[in-house]
Enzyme design. Structure first.
Site, PDB file in Angstrom:
ATOM      1  N   TYR A  30       0.851  -1.196   0.000  1.00 15.09           N
ATOM      2  CA  TYR A  30       0.000   0.000   0.000  1.00 15.09           C
ATOM      3  C   TYR A  30       0.886   1.246   0.000  1.00 15.09           C
ATOM      4  O   TYR A  30       0.714   2.169   0.765  1.00 15.09           O
ATOM      5  CB  TYR A  30      -0.934  -0.014   1.215  1.00 15.09           C
ATOM      6  CG  TYR A  30      -2.209   0.781   1.003  1.00 15.09           C
ATOM      7  CD1 TYR A  30      -3.173   0.346   0.111  1.00 15.09           C
ATOM      8  CD2 TYR A  30      -2.433   1.969   1.699  1.00 15.09           C
ATOM      9  CE1 TYR A  30      -4.336   1.066  -0.095  1.00 15.09           C
ATOM     10  CE2 TYR A  30      -3.600   2.700   1.511  1.00 15.09           C
ATOM     11  CZ  TYR A  30      -4.548   2.237   0.608  1.00 15.09           C
ATOM     12  OH  TYR A  30      -5.704   2.952   0.405  1.00 15.09           O
ATOM     13  N   GLY A  31       1.879   1.221  -0.890  1.00 17.62           N
ATOM     14  CA  GLY A  31       2.772   2.372  -1.018  1.00 17.62           C
ATOM     15  C   GLY A  31       2.317   3.253  -2.168  1.00 17.62           C
ATOM     16  O   GLY A  31       1.121   3.418  -2.403  1.00 17.62           O
ATOM     17  N   GLN A  33       2.316   3.016  -5.595  1.00 16.31           N
ATOM     18  CA  GLN A  33       1.403   2.426  -6.573  1.00 16.31           C
ATOM     19  C   GLN A  33       0.238   1.709  -5.890  1.00 16.31           C
ATOM     20  O   GLN A  33      -0.908   1.800  -6.324  1.00 16.31           O
ATOM     21  CB  GLN A  33       2.142   1.439  -7.489  1.00 16.31           C
ATOM     22  CG  GLN A  33       3.139   2.087  -8.438  1.00 16.31           C
ATOM     23  CD  GLN A  33       2.481   3.007  -9.454  1.00 16.31           C
ATOM     24  OE1 GLN A  33       1.415   2.733  -9.982  1.00 16.31           O
ATOM     25  NE2 GLN A  33       3.128   4.135  -9.731  1.00 16.31           N
ATOM     26  N   ARG A  53       1.435  -7.048   5.699  1.00 18.98           N
ATOM     27  CA  ARG A  53       1.886  -7.768   6.891  1.00 18.98           C
ATOM     28  C   ARG A  53       1.093  -7.294   8.107  1.00 18.98           C
ATOM     29  O   ARG A  53       0.641  -6.150   8.157  1.00 18.98           O
ATOM     30  CB  ARG A  53       3.369  -7.495   7.147  1.00 18.98           C
ATOM     31  CG  ARG A  53       4.325  -8.109   6.142  1.00 18.98           C
ATOM     32  CD  ARG A  53       5.679  -7.425   6.248  1.00 18.98           C
ATOM     33  NE  ARG A  53       5.526  -5.975   6.002  1.00 18.98           N
ATOM     34  CZ  ARG A  53       6.458  -5.059   6.165  1.00 18.98           C
ATOM     35  NH1 ARG A  53       7.637  -5.397   6.610  1.00 18.98           N
ATOM     36  NH2 ARG A  53       6.237  -3.793   5.904  1.00 18.98           N
ATOM     37  N   HIS A 112       6.046  -3.414 -12.836  1.00 16.17           N
ATOM     38  CA  HIS A 112       7.414  -3.280 -13.348  1.00 16.17           C
ATOM     39  C   HIS A 112       7.905  -4.701 -13.608  1.00 16.17           C
ATOM     40  O   HIS A 112       7.625  -5.604 -12.827  1.00 16.17           O
ATOM     41  CB  HIS A 112       8.293  -2.559 -12.327  1.00 16.17           C
ATOM     42  CG  HIS A 112       9.725  -2.361 -12.752  1.00 16.17           C
ATOM     43  ND1 HIS A 112      10.098  -2.061 -14.058  1.00 16.17           N
ATOM     44  CD2 HIS A 112      10.881  -2.385 -12.039  1.00 16.17           C
ATOM     45  CE1 HIS A 112      11.414  -1.926 -14.114  1.00 16.17           C
ATOM     46  NE2 HIS A 112      11.908  -2.121 -12.907  1.00 16.17           N
ATOM     47  N   GLY A 138       2.452   7.011  -7.996  1.00 15.28           N
ATOM     48  CA  GLY A 138       1.118   6.609  -7.570  1.00 15.28           C
ATOM     49  C   GLY A 138       0.198   7.759  -7.182  1.00 15.28           C
ATOM     50  O   GLY A 138      -0.994   7.717  -7.483  1.00 15.28           O
ATOM     51  N   GLU A 199      15.894   5.757 -16.103  1.00 13.65           N
ATOM     52  CA  GLU A 199      16.149   6.316 -14.766  1.00 13.65           C
ATOM     53  C   GLU A 199      17.636   6.449 -14.480  1.00 13.65           C
ATOM     54  O   GLU A 199      18.057   7.345 -13.750  1.00 13.65           O
ATOM     55  CB  GLU A 199      15.403   5.519 -13.680  1.00 13.65           C
ATOM     56  CG  GLU A 199      15.840   4.097 -13.481  1.00 13.65           C
ATOM     57  CD  GLU A 199      14.771   3.227 -12.805  1.00 13.65           C
ATOM     58  OE1 GLU A 199      13.596   3.622 -12.763  1.00 13.65           O
ATOM     59  OE2 GLU A 199      15.127   2.144 -12.311  1.00 13.65           O
ATOM     60  N   SER A 256      15.142  33.030 -24.782  1.00 11.67           N
ATOM     61  CA  SER A 256      15.641  34.114 -25.640  1.00 11.67           C
ATOM     62  C   SER A 256      16.443  33.547 -26.815  1.00 11.67           C
ATOM     63  O   SER A 256      16.915  32.405 -26.762  1.00 11.67           O
ATOM     64  CB  SER A 256      16.528  35.049 -24.815  1.00 11.67           C
ATOM     65  OG  SER A 256      17.738  34.378 -24.486  1.00 11.67           O
TER      66      SER A 256
END
Ligand code: NAD
Ligand code: MG
Length: 336
Positions: A30-31, A33, A53, A112, A138, A199, A256
């Protein structure tokens, strides 16, 4: 160079969410994403159970968001689609815990491709293995969904045991808001290798090195750290925003003539053939698996190099200067 677009892109009309009818989706983690996928799926009418957990600090958050929470094993046992959204480094261990709960015809779903592509998870052959990856952190996946907007995404199929893997993956993509914006078809290999290369060479690695080298060049030549910070870090956002909206051309048109001429004559001198050769080397290490091996071993050893590199980055002078300046100017407050 590519002279045409050749990717297949799926939109809402190409996806049928009824492929998730009578299906329970277990969202493991439940982070960044996980919270977005779980809430978007639930708001789209999909039955969701979040797997965490017993001692997870995210339990309270998921419950407060109105979601059912169970352990990863219990969640996987209830579900026909298991979406693996714990950190990539932990996924192989979590897969070992839950694999016996996967029945023939179930779907193992990723955001991923790392662990599948580099054989850190070897899924049983009687399940579907899919990837639906929003090309965005997320919190934006969630925010865009709530604003009735989409988030661009990727879809890939690694194993299609049921013959419906793509339909189910597209249904999942639709339910989290990805086909609203457009979802590009790719493979686990392509997603993994381009994601890592991007990345490393351009986004996270390349850009921070460019910023640090520019800052150090100015400060070592006697210019003030404040000026160097604004020139080399703060203004980067303004330039990137223009590129994001209208490509390189919109950026060149907005600066410019002097900036344009100077940039066009000097940019390729700074990021030159040497940088290009290094990029090709970095890509090779991604393709031949040596980066993955290095990172897996680093984790097994308790991340000694990672910790050292991270603290060196945190103690770079530009960080202290930036923290002070962001406290003194009002723009940073407004954006918070
Ligand atoms: P994260 O680090 O934000 O969240 C991981 C969550 O997993 C934690 O919040 C926790 O709830 C849970 N967790 C941690 N250890 C656990 C364990 N042992 N057992 C059960 N749950 C545990 O991760 P993330 O950034 O959301 O990444 C998840 C996946 O999404 C990864 O495969 C990542 O590559 C992919 N992805 C991330 C992004 C991004 O922008 N963050 C974008 C696209 C894809
Ligand atoms: Mg990425």
């Amino acid at each position: 160079m590519a002279d045409k677009l050749n990717a297949t892109i799926y939109y809402d009309d190409d996806a049928d969410q009824s492929y998730l009818d009578d299906t329970t989706v277990a969202v493991l983690g439940y982070g960044s994403q996980g919270h977005a996928h779980a809430q978007n799926l639930a708001d789209s009418g999909v039955d969701v159970v979040v797997g965490l957990r017993e001692d997870s600090s995210s339990r309270a958050a998921a419950e407060a968001d109105g979601l059912r929470v169970a352990t990863p094993v219990e969640a996987a046992a209830q579900a026909q689609v298991v979406s693996v959204l714990v950190p990539d480094t932990i996924q192989p261990a979590v897969y070992e815990q839950i694999k016996d709960e996967l029945e023939a015809g179930d779907t193992l779903q990723f955001a991923h491709g790392f662990n599948i592509h580099y054989n850190q998870i070897n899924p049983s052959e009687d399940i579907d293995v899919t990837l639906v990856a929003p090309k965005s952190p997320g919190h934006l996946v969630r925010r865009n969904y709530e604003a009735d907007e989409g988030t661009p995404g990727l879809v890939a199929i690694y194993q299609d045991e049921t013959g419906e893997a793509k339909e189910r993956a597209l249904a999942y993509a639709k339910a989290i808001g990805c086909t609203r914006a457009g979802t590009i078809e790719t493979s686990f290999k392509e997603e993994t290798e381009t994601d890592l290369f991007g990345e490393q060479a351009v986004l996270c690695g390349g850009v921070t090195s460019l910023v640090k080298q520019g800052y150090e060049t100015l400060v070592e030549a006697g210019y003030s750290p404040e000026m160097a910070y604004f020139e080399c870090l703060n203004e980067l956002k303004l330039i990137v925003d223009l590129m994001y909206e209208g490509g390189l051309s919109e950026m060149w048109e907005s600066v410019s003539y002097t900036a344009e001429y100077g940039g066009l004559t000097r940019g390729d001198r700074v990021v030159d053939e040497h940088a290009r050769e290094q990029m090709e080397q970095v890509l090779e290490e991604v393709q031949d698996g040596s980066f993955a091996r290095q990172w897996i071993l680093e984790n097994q050893a308790g991340r000694p190099n990672y910790d050292q590199l991270r603290s060196a980055e945190e103690s770079h002078e530009i960080e202290a200067v930036g923290e002070e300046l962001r406290g003194l100017f009002s723009w940073a407050d407004e954006e918070k």
